[in-house]
Design a protein around this motif. Structure first.
Motif, PDB file in Angstrom:
ATOM      1  N   PHE A 228       0.852  -1.195   0.000  1.00 43.41           N
ATOM      2  CA  PHE A 228       0.000   0.000   0.000  1.00 43.41           C
ATOM      3  C   PHE A 228       0.889   1.248   0.000  1.00 43.41           C
ATOM      4  N   ALA A 229       1.348   1.610  -1.172  1.00 50.08           N
ATOM      5  CA  ALA A 229       2.225   2.776  -1.273  1.00 50.08           C
ATOM      6  C   ALA A 229       1.444   4.058  -1.014  1.00 50.08           C
ATOM      7  N   ASP A 230       0.231   4.127  -1.591  1.00 46.35           N
ATOM      8  CA  ASP A 230      -0.609   5.306  -1.362  1.00 46.35           C
ATOM      9  C   ASP A 230      -1.497   5.081  -0.144  1.00 46.35           C
ATOM     10  N   ARG A 231      -2.086   6.163   0.289  1.00 52.82           N
ATOM     11  CA  ARG A 231      -2.954   6.088   1.461  1.00 52.82           C
ATOM     12  C   ARG A 231      -4.224   5.320   1.091  1.00 52.82           C
ATOM     13  N   ALA A 232      -4.516   4.261   1.903  1.00 57.31           N
ATOM     14  CA  ALA A 232      -5.710   3.438   1.689  1.00 57.31           C
ATOM     15  C   ALA A 232      -6.526   3.450   2.975  1.00 57.31           C
ATOM     16  N   HIS A 233      -7.772   3.856   2.866  1.00 55.10           N
ATOM     17  CA  HIS A 233      -8.650   3.951   4.030  1.00 55.10           C
ATOM     18  C   HIS A 233      -9.815   2.973   3.850  1.00 55.10           C
ATOM     19  N   MET A 234     -10.001   2.121   4.829  1.00 51.61           N
ATOM     20  CA  MET A 234     -11.064   1.107   4.803  1.00 51.61           C
ATOM     21  C   MET A 234     -11.980   1.321   5.995  1.00 51.61           C
ATOM     22  N   THR A 235     -13.272   1.338   5.757  1.00 48.08           N
ATOM     23  CA  THR A 235     -14.280   1.519   6.802  1.00 48.08           C
ATOM     24  C   THR A 235     -15.054   0.218   6.968  1.00 48.08           C
ATOM     25  N   PHE A 236     -15.252  -0.184   8.220  1.00 48.52           N
ATOM     26  CA  PHE A 236     -15.937  -1.439   8.515  1.00 48.52           C
ATOM     27  C   PHE A 236     -17.190  -1.150   9.331  1.00 48.52           C
ATOM     28  N   GLU A 237     -18.189  -2.005   9.149  1.00 50.32           N
ATOM     29  CA  GLU A 237     -19.427  -1.920   9.908  1.00 50.32           C
ATOM     30  C   GLU A 237     -19.539  -3.137  10.819  1.00 50.32           C
ATOM     31  N   PRO A 238     -20.374  -3.062  11.864  1.00 53.81           N
ATOM     32  CA  PRO A 238     -20.553  -4.233  12.734  1.00 53.81           C
ATOM     33  C   PRO A 238     -21.078  -5.420  11.929  1.00 53.81           C
ATOM     34  N   GLY A 239     -20.536  -6.587  12.223  1.00 53.65           N
ATOM     35  CA  GLY A 239     -20.939  -7.785  11.503  1.00 53.65           C
ATOM     36  C   GLY A 239     -19.758  -8.393  10.781  1.00 53.65           C
ATOM     37  N   LEU A 240     -20.033  -9.183   9.736  1.00 50.80           N
ATOM     38  CA  LEU A 240     -19.007  -9.911   9.005  1.00 50.80           C
ATOM     39  C   LEU A 240     -18.545  -9.097   7.810  1.00 50.80           C
ATOM     40  N   THR A 241     -17.215  -8.962   7.680  1.00 49.24           N
ATOM     41  CA  THR A 241     -16.627  -8.261   6.542  1.00 49.24           C
ATOM     42  C   THR A 241     -15.658  -9.204   5.864  1.00 49.24           C
ATOM     43  N   VAL A 242     -15.766  -9.318   4.537  1.00 46.69           N
ATOM     44  CA  VAL A 242     -14.923 -10.222   3.761  1.00 46.69           C
ATOM     45  C   VAL A 242     -14.172  -9.412   2.718  1.00 46.69           C
ATOM     46  N   ILE A 243     -12.885  -9.682   2.585  1.00 49.44           N
ATOM     47  CA  ILE A 243     -12.056  -9.053   1.551  1.00 49.44           C
ATOM     48  C   ILE A 243     -11.692 -10.128   0.542  1.00 49.44           C
ATOM     49  N   VAL A 244     -12.088  -9.919  -0.679  1.00 51.31           N
ATOM     50  CA  VAL A 244     -11.915 -10.922  -1.734  1.00 51.31           C
ATOM     51  C   VAL A 244     -10.967 -10.359  -2.783  1.00 51.31           C
ATOM     52  N   GLY A 245     -10.080 -11.212  -3.291  1.00 46.20           N
ATOM     53  CA  GLY A 245      -9.173 -10.783  -4.347  1.00 46.20           C
ATOM     54  C   GLY A 245      -8.287 -11.921  -4.775  1.00 46.20           C
ATOM     55  N   PRO A 246      -7.622 -11.793  -5.905  1.00 39.84           N
ATOM     56  CA  PRO A 246      -6.747 -12.862  -6.408  1.00 39.84           C
ATOM     57  C   PRO A 246      -5.468 -12.964  -5.577  1.00 39.84           C
ATOM     58  N   ASN A 247      -4.719 -14.013  -5.839  1.00 45.98           N
ATOM     59  CA  ASN A 247      -3.452 -14.197  -5.139  1.00 45.98           C
ATOM     60  C   ASN A 247      -2.500 -13.050  -5.480  1.00 45.98           C
ATOM     61  N   GLY A 248      -1.824 -12.551  -4.427  1.00 45.25           N
ATOM     62  CA  GLY A 248      -0.864 -11.464  -4.617  1.00 45.25           C
ATOM     63  C   GLY A 248      -1.473 -10.094  -4.658  1.00 45.25           C
ATOM     64  N   SER A 249      -2.751 -10.010  -4.380  1.00 38.36           N
ATOM     65  CA  SER A 249      -3.389  -8.692  -4.404  1.00 38.36           C
ATOM     66  C   SER A 249      -3.192  -7.929  -3.090  1.00 38.36           C
ATOM     67  N   GLY A 250      -2.703  -8.579  -2.034  1.00 39.11           N
ATOM     68  CA  GLY A 250      -2.435  -7.884  -0.776  1.00 39.11           C
ATOM     69  C   GLY A 250      -3.471  -8.107   0.296  1.00 39.11           C
ATOM     70  N   LYS A 251      -4.256  -9.202   0.177  1.00 41.90           N
ATOM     71  CA  LYS A 251      -5.268  -9.464   1.218  1.00 41.90           C
ATOM     72  C   LYS A 251      -4.593  -9.739   2.564  1.00 41.90           C
ATOM     73  N   SER A 252      -3.534 -10.545   2.557  1.00 38.39           N
ATOM     74  CA  SER A 252      -2.852 -10.868   3.827  1.00 38.39           C
ATOM     75  C   SER A 252      -2.145  -9.666   4.428  1.00 38.39           C
ATOM     76  N   ASN A 253      -1.801  -8.705   3.550  1.00 37.78           N
ATOM     77  CA  ASN A 253      -1.140  -7.501   4.072  1.00 37.78           C
ATOM     78  C   ASN A 253      -2.054  -6.707   5.007  1.00 37.78           C
ATOM     79  N   ILE A 254      -3.371  -6.836   4.800  1.00 39.21           N
ATOM     80  CA  ILE A 254      -4.306  -6.116   5.676  1.00 39.21           C
ATOM     81  C   ILE A 254      -4.282  -6.717   7.078  1.00 39.21           C
ATOM     82  N   SER A 255      -4.344  -8.068   7.154  1.00 38.88           N
ATOM     83  CA  SER A 255      -4.264  -8.699   8.487  1.00 38.88           C
ATOM     84  C   SER A 255      -2.897  -8.472   9.111  1.00 38.88           C
ATOM     85  N   ASP A 256      -1.820  -8.458   8.255  1.00 42.63           N
ATOM     86  CA  ASP A 256      -0.482  -8.161   8.791  1.00 42.63           C
ATOM     87  C   ASP A 256      -0.415  -6.738   9.347  1.00 42.63           C
TER      88      ASP A 256
END
Length: 378
Positions: free
Chosen positions: A14-42
């Motif tokens: 995430f070189a540029d500023r990325a802002h993610m907003t979550f709501e109460p409940g279940l949130t799923v992040i979907v994307g192909p391999n290498g898109s950076g999904k694990s980087n969010i949990s990291d």
């Protein structure tokens, strides 16, 4: 309490500023391999205080900073801000929202902030203790960790269960308390050593003070005796002076009396010579009387020389007495100077003793306070 938003800037992909907003409940992040999904949990794991680069799928902690690509230059800082909704005040702070921020520079320096205020990692861990969040908690299960949990040993599962049950936070508090007690014991041991050292140094100082006190008493007594002896000697010399002065006056009076008698004898001699001339006495009788008168004159001269010799002796003794008085005065001055030196040494020893006593008094309350804190901690 729930995760409200997540902001990443310069973190991994995430070189540029990325802002993610979550709501109460279940949130799923979907994307192909290498898109950076694990980087969010990291990033969530990293902002909560993870210190191991391997847990963040890297070789060094600097790997979390965007290292550049063919189209972008590398950045110098990685920043992640995690915002928690605290409307139910589960976190022990007086804010409805808690924003936790972590920054890291390529120089290796890190910053932690809570609601834009600088803080320590320990402060963040203390706030999140009772919420179940943290880098070592069961609330964040990264890629491959579930399989590791299923294949873990009973001891590792026990640690996971204790974390889920809220026991591990008490263990961490216990470890901190034990570290504080150990540190307190070290400080107490140090204080005791200092107290022993001061006591060891105080004993010879007390002996020096006793010797100085005895020296002061003896010096005072010696000064009194010296003054008494000087006064007695001065009185004796004064008495001798008065005696010699009275003798000198008596000698002068005797000399005047002898001179007066000599004058009378001379006048008698002149009268006799006139009478001899007038009465025409024989030459023989006149010669005999003259010899007699010359003998008288000789005895008078002898008496005068004796009186003069006595006067010279009196003057010599008077000069000797003056020298003795000057020597006594010099000795008295020397004794007074020695007394002043002794008083200066006494004041120096007394000052050292008072300084040592102040150090002992200053170390005493600190040792007592440390002992009370140790008892309270026990």
């Amino acid at each position: 309490m729930y995760l409200k938003s997540l902001t990443l800037k310069g973190f991994k992909s995430f070189a540029d500023r990325a802002h993610m907003t979550f709501e109460p409940g279940l949130t799923v992040i979907v994307g192909p391999n290498g898109s950076g999904k694990s980087n969010i949990s990291d990033s969530i794991l990293w902002v909560l205080g993870e210190q191991s680069a391997k847990q963040l799928r890297g070789q060094a902690m600097e790997d979390v900073i965007f290292s550049g690509s063919s189209a972008r230059k590398p950045v110098g800082v990685a920043e992640v801000t995690l915002v928690l909704d605290n409307s139910d005040h589960m976190l022990p702070v007086d804010f409805d929202e808690v924003a936790i921020t972590r920054r890291m520079y390529r120089s290796g320096e890190s910053e932690y902030l809570i609601n834009s205020s600088p803080c320590r990692l320990m402060d963040i861990q203390d706030i999140l203790h009772d919420s179940g969040l943290g880098k070592d908690t069961h609330s964040i299960i990264s890629q491959g960790k579930l399989d590791a949990i299923l294949q873990s040993r009973p001891e590792e599962r026990r640690a996971l269960i204790e974390e889920a049950a809220g026991i591990s936070k008490h263990k961490r508090r216990k470890e901190r308390a034990l570290k504080k007690i150990k540190s307190m014991d070290e400080h107490l041991t140090r204080a005791r050593d200092i107290n022993k050292e001061i006591a060891r140094q105080l004993r010879p100082l007390e002996r020096q003070v006793d010797r100085a006190r005895k020296y002061k008493e003896l010096s005072s007594r010696a000064n009194e005796l010296t003054q008494m002896l000087a006064v007695d000697e001065l009185r004796s010399l004064q008495s001798q002076w008065n005696d010699l002065e009275s003798r000198s006056k008596e000698g002068a009076a005797e000399l005047e009396l002898a001179q007066y008698r000599l004058g009378e004898k001379e006048r008698e001699l002149e009268k006799l010579q006139v009478m001899l001339e007038e009465k025409g006495l024989f030459v023989g009788d006149l010669g005999e009387q003259r010899r007699h008168m010359q003998d008288v004159v000789g005895r008078i001269n002898s008496d005068m020389r004796l009186l003069e010799e006595k006067g010279h002796n009196m003057v010599s003794r008077l000069s000797d007495m003056r020298g003795q008085i000057s020597s006594s005065e010099h000795q008295r001055r020397r004794v007074v100077e020695e007394l002043e030196d002794a008083r200066a040494q006494l004041e120096e020893v007394t000052g050292a003793h008072m300084q040592a006593q102040d150090d002992v008094d200053a170390a005493g309350p600190a040792a007592a306070q440390l002992h009370e804190r140790r008892v309270a901690l026990d």
